[in-house]
Design a protein around this motif. Structure first.
Motif, PDB file in Angstrom:
ATOM      1  N   ALA A   1       0.836  -1.205   0.000  1.00  0.00           N
ATOM      2  CA  ALA A   1       0.000   0.000   0.000  1.00  0.00           C
ATOM      3  C   ALA A   1       0.869   1.254   0.000  1.00  0.00           C
ATOM      4  CB  ALA A   1      -0.946  -0.008   1.201  1.00  0.00           C
ATOM      5  N   ALA A   2       1.950   1.236   0.759  1.00  0.00           N
ATOM      6  CA  ALA A   2       2.842   2.394   0.806  1.00  0.00           C
ATOM      7  C   ALA A   2       3.519   2.610  -0.550  1.00  0.00           C
ATOM      8  CB  ALA A   2       3.893   2.207   1.905  1.00  0.00           C
ATOM      9  N   ASP A   3       3.983   1.529  -1.183  1.00  0.00           N
ATOM     10  CA  ASP A   3       4.613   1.641  -2.509  1.00  0.00           C
ATOM     11  C   ASP A   3       3.627   2.162  -3.547  1.00  0.00           C
ATOM     12  OD1 ASP A   3       6.977   0.624  -1.513  1.00  0.00           O
ATOM     13  OD2 ASP A   3       6.644  -1.400  -2.286  1.00  0.00           O
ATOM     14  N   LEU A   4       2.432   1.603  -3.547  1.00  0.00           N
ATOM     15  CA  LEU A   4       1.425   2.004  -4.527  1.00  0.00           C
ATOM     16  C   LEU A   4       0.961   3.437  -4.292  1.00  0.00           C
ATOM     17  CD1 LEU A   4      -0.504  -1.354  -4.689  1.00  0.00           C
ATOM     18  CD2 LEU A   4       0.722  -0.286  -6.586  1.00  0.00           C
ATOM     19  N   ALA A   5       0.920   3.864  -3.043  1.00  0.00           N
ATOM     20  CA  ALA A   5       0.513   5.236  -2.739  1.00  0.00           C
ATOM     21  C   ALA A   5       1.498   6.239  -3.340  1.00  0.00           C
ATOM     22  CB  ALA A   5       0.393   5.436  -1.230  1.00  0.00           C
ATOM     23  N   VAL A   6       2.791   5.910  -3.331  1.00  0.00           N
ATOM     24  CA  VAL A   6       3.795   6.795  -3.934  1.00  0.00           C
ATOM     25  C   VAL A   6       3.529   6.903  -5.432  1.00  0.00           C
ATOM     26  CG1 VAL A   6       6.261   7.013  -4.488  1.00  0.00           C
ATOM     27  CG2 VAL A   6       5.541   6.368  -2.178  1.00  0.00           C
TER      28      VAL A   6
ATOM     29  N   VAL B   1       9.888  13.147 -10.518  1.00  0.00           N
ATOM     30  CA  VAL B   1       8.884  12.550  -9.629  1.00  0.00           C
ATOM     31  C   VAL B   1       8.436  11.196 -10.187  1.00  0.00           C
ATOM     32  CG1 VAL B   1       6.540  12.790  -8.705  1.00  0.00           C
ATOM     33  CG2 VAL B   1       8.110  14.744  -8.650  1.00  0.00           C
ATOM     34  N   LEU B   2       8.170  11.137 -11.496  1.00  0.00           N
ATOM     35  CA  LEU B   2       7.777   9.870 -12.113  1.00  0.00           C
ATOM     36  C   LEU B   2       8.891   8.835 -12.017  1.00  0.00           C
ATOM     37  CD1 LEU B   2       5.955  11.216 -15.299  1.00  0.00           C
ATOM     38  CD2 LEU B   2       4.887  10.085 -13.322  1.00  0.00           C
ATOM     39  N   ARG B   3      10.110   9.295 -12.187  1.00  0.00           N
ATOM     40  CA  ARG B   3      11.262   8.383 -12.112  1.00  0.00           C
ATOM     41  C   ARG B   3      11.473   7.882 -10.687  1.00  0.00           C
ATOM     42  NH1 ARG B   3      16.904   9.553 -15.274  1.00  0.00           N
ATOM     43  NH2 ARG B   3      17.629   7.413 -15.199  1.00  0.00           N
ATOM     44  N   THR B   4      11.372   8.769  -9.713  1.00  0.00           N
ATOM     45  CA  THR B   4      11.520   8.394  -8.311  1.00  0.00           C
ATOM     46  C   THR B   4      10.441   7.404  -7.893  1.00  0.00           C
ATOM     47  OG1 THR B   4      12.533  10.519  -7.801  1.00  0.00           O
ATOM     48  CG2 THR B   4      11.637   9.295  -5.948  1.00  0.00           C
ATOM     49  N   ALA B   5       9.249   7.547  -8.440  1.00  0.00           N
ATOM     50  CA  ALA B   5       8.148   6.622  -8.134  1.00  0.00           C
ATOM     51  C   ALA B   5       8.326   5.275  -8.835  1.00  0.00           C
ATOM     52  CB  ALA B   5       6.814   7.247  -8.533  1.00  0.00           C
ATOM     53  N   GLY B   6       9.325   5.178  -9.708  1.00  0.00           N
ATOM     54  CA  GLY B   6       9.594   3.912 -10.384  1.00  0.00           C
ATOM     55  C   GLY B   6       8.732   3.658 -11.603  1.00  0.00           C
ATOM     56  N   LEU B   7       8.073   4.693 -12.103  1.00  0.00           N
ATOM     57  CA  LEU B   7       7.173   4.528 -13.248  1.00  0.00           C
ATOM     58  C   LEU B   7       7.894   4.659 -14.585  1.00  0.00           C
ATOM     59  CD1 LEU B   7       4.250   6.562 -11.747  1.00  0.00           C
ATOM     60  CD2 LEU B   7       4.257   4.102 -12.162  1.00  0.00           C
TER      61      LEU B   7
ATOM     62  N   VAL C   1       4.126   0.050 -13.921  1.00  0.00           N
ATOM     63  CA  VAL C   1       2.869   0.587 -14.422  1.00  0.00           C
ATOM     64  C   VAL C   1       1.782  -0.490 -14.377  1.00  0.00           C
ATOM     65  CG1 VAL C   1       1.732   1.601 -16.435  1.00  0.00           C
ATOM     66  CG2 VAL C   1       4.026   2.346 -15.806  1.00  0.00           C
ATOM     67  N   ASN C   2       2.146  -1.727 -14.657  1.00  0.00           N
ATOM     68  CA  ASN C   2       1.175  -2.825 -14.589  1.00  0.00           C
ATOM     69  C   ASN C   2       0.669  -3.049 -13.167  1.00  0.00           C
ATOM     70  OD1 ASN C   2       1.270  -3.267 -17.320  1.00  0.00           O
ATOM     71  ND2 ASN C   2       2.789  -4.915 -17.172  1.00  0.00           N
ATOM     72  N   ARG C   3       1.516  -2.792 -12.161  1.00  0.00           N
ATOM     73  CA  ARG C   3       1.047  -2.907 -10.762  1.00  0.00           C
ATOM     74  C   ARG C   3      -0.077  -1.914 -10.499  1.00  0.00           C
ATOM     75  NH1 ARG C   3       5.272  -2.164  -6.299  1.00  0.00           N
ATOM     76  NH2 ARG C   3       3.496  -2.720  -4.999  1.00  0.00           N
ATOM     77  N   LEU C   4       0.074  -0.707 -11.035  1.00  0.00           N
ATOM     78  CA  LEU C   4      -0.989   0.290 -10.871  1.00  0.00           C
ATOM     79  C   LEU C   4      -2.256  -0.154 -11.577  1.00  0.00           C
ATOM     80  CD1 LEU C   4       0.527   3.854 -11.275  1.00  0.00           C
ATOM     81  CD2 LEU C   4      -0.455   2.812  -9.248  1.00  0.00           C
ATOM     82  N   GLY C   5      -2.093  -0.617 -12.814  1.00  0.00           N
ATOM     83  CA  GLY C   5      -3.255  -1.057 -13.584  1.00  0.00           C
ATOM     84  C   GLY C   5      -3.974  -2.220 -12.937  1.00  0.00           C
ATOM     85  N   ALA C   6      -3.226  -3.114 -12.305  1.00  0.00           N
ATOM     86  CA  ALA C   6      -3.829  -4.291 -11.674  1.00  0.00           C
ATOM     87  C   ALA C   6      -4.723  -3.905 -10.495  1.00  0.00           C
ATOM     88  CB  ALA C   6      -2.739  -5.256 -11.220  1.00  0.00           C
ATOM     89  N   LEU C   7      -4.475  -2.745  -9.915  1.00  0.00           N
ATOM     90  CA  LEU C   7      -5.326  -2.298  -8.802  1.00  0.00           C
ATOM     91  C   LEU C   7      -6.779  -2.115  -9.230  1.00  0.00           C
ATOM     92  CD1 LEU C   7      -3.338   0.497  -6.961  1.00  0.00           C
ATOM     93  CD2 LEU C   7      -4.169  -1.639  -5.994  1.00  0.00           C
ATOM     94  N   PHE C   8      -6.963  -1.752 -10.491  1.00  0.00           N
ATOM     95  CA  PHE C   8      -8.296  -1.376 -10.954  1.00  0.00           C
ATOM     96  C   PHE C   8      -8.883  -2.336 -11.980  1.00  0.00           C
ATOM     97  CE2 PHE C   8      -5.841   2.412  -9.815  1.00  0.00           C
ATOM     98  CZ  PHE C   8      -6.561   2.776  -8.693  1.00  0.00           C
ATOM     99  N   ALA C   9      -8.180  -3.421 -12.266  1.00  0.00           N
ATOM    100  CA  ALA C   9      -8.683  -4.399 -13.227  1.00  0.00           C
ATOM    101  C   ALA C   9      -9.502  -5.451 -12.488  1.00  0.00           C
ATOM    102  CB  ALA C   9      -7.504  -5.061 -13.954  1.00  0.00           C
ATOM    103  N   PRO C  10     -10.744  -5.670 -12.900  1.00  0.00           N
ATOM    104  CA  PRO C  10     -11.552  -6.696 -12.234  1.00  0.00           C
ATOM    105  C   PRO C  10     -10.930  -8.072 -12.419  1.00  0.00           C
ATOM    106  CG  PRO C  10     -12.831  -5.524 -13.895  1.00  0.00           C
ATOM    107  CD  PRO C  10     -11.434  -5.001 -13.956  1.00  0.00           C
ATOM    108  N   LEU C  11     -11.110  -8.904 -11.418  1.00  0.00           N
ATOM    109  CA  LEU C  11     -10.595 -10.265 -11.492  1.00  0.00           C
ATOM    110  C   LEU C  11     -11.405 -11.077 -12.488  1.00  0.00           C
ATOM    111  CD1 LEU C  11     -10.173 -10.939  -7.676  1.00  0.00           C
ATOM    112  CD2 LEU C  11      -8.398 -10.383  -9.316  1.00  0.00           C
TER     113      LEU C  11
END
Length: 125
Positions: A22-27, A74-80, A99-109
């Motif tokens: 959650a902390a990583d994704l929040a960044v 900022v984008l680079r520091t966030a690892g994007l 970027v796929n980690r972010l997308g997976a948050l909102f993709a329905p199973l």
């Protein structure tokens, strides 16, 4: 009054996020929460060849070069995104795994989560 049931969508997560995730994704979410950074990310990701020169990005904004550099940092520091200097220019590319980690948050199973019914229903009164 008549009760009507409507099938609900599948859950978007199998389980709650661990604290570290959650902390990583929040960044990352904070990094893309800015309209300029979100546009930069989409411009880099959609650029021919999968990477964009900073010289291709700056003209799209009515901002100074140092401001664009700040947003890219900022984008680079966030690892994007990642960048590579070639001569006087830096070329940026998206880091797909991040970027796929972010997308997976909102993709329905595709399948229901364990211990959950396949057809969730909402009771609408």
């Amino acid at each position: 009054m008549t009760d009507t049931t409507t099938p609900c969508c599948a859950p978007i997560a199998r389980e709650p996020l661990p604290e570290a995730d959650a902390a990583d994704l929040a960044v990352m979410l904070k990094a893309v929460a800015d309209p300029v950074r979100l546009r930069l990310l989409s411009m880099i990701g959609s650029h021919a060849g999968g990477e964009a020169c900073v010289c291709d990005l700056t003209d799209a904004f009515d901002l100074t070069a140092p401001t664009i550099s700040h947003h890219l940092r900022v984008l680079r520091t966030a690892g994007l995104i990642d960048g590579e200097r070639r001569g006087t220019w830096v070329y940026y590319r998206i880091i797909p795994q991040t970027v796929n980690r972010l997308g997976a948050l909102f993709a329905p199973l595709a399948e229901p989560a364990p211990d959950r019914p396949a057809d969730l229903e909402l009771l609408l009164a």
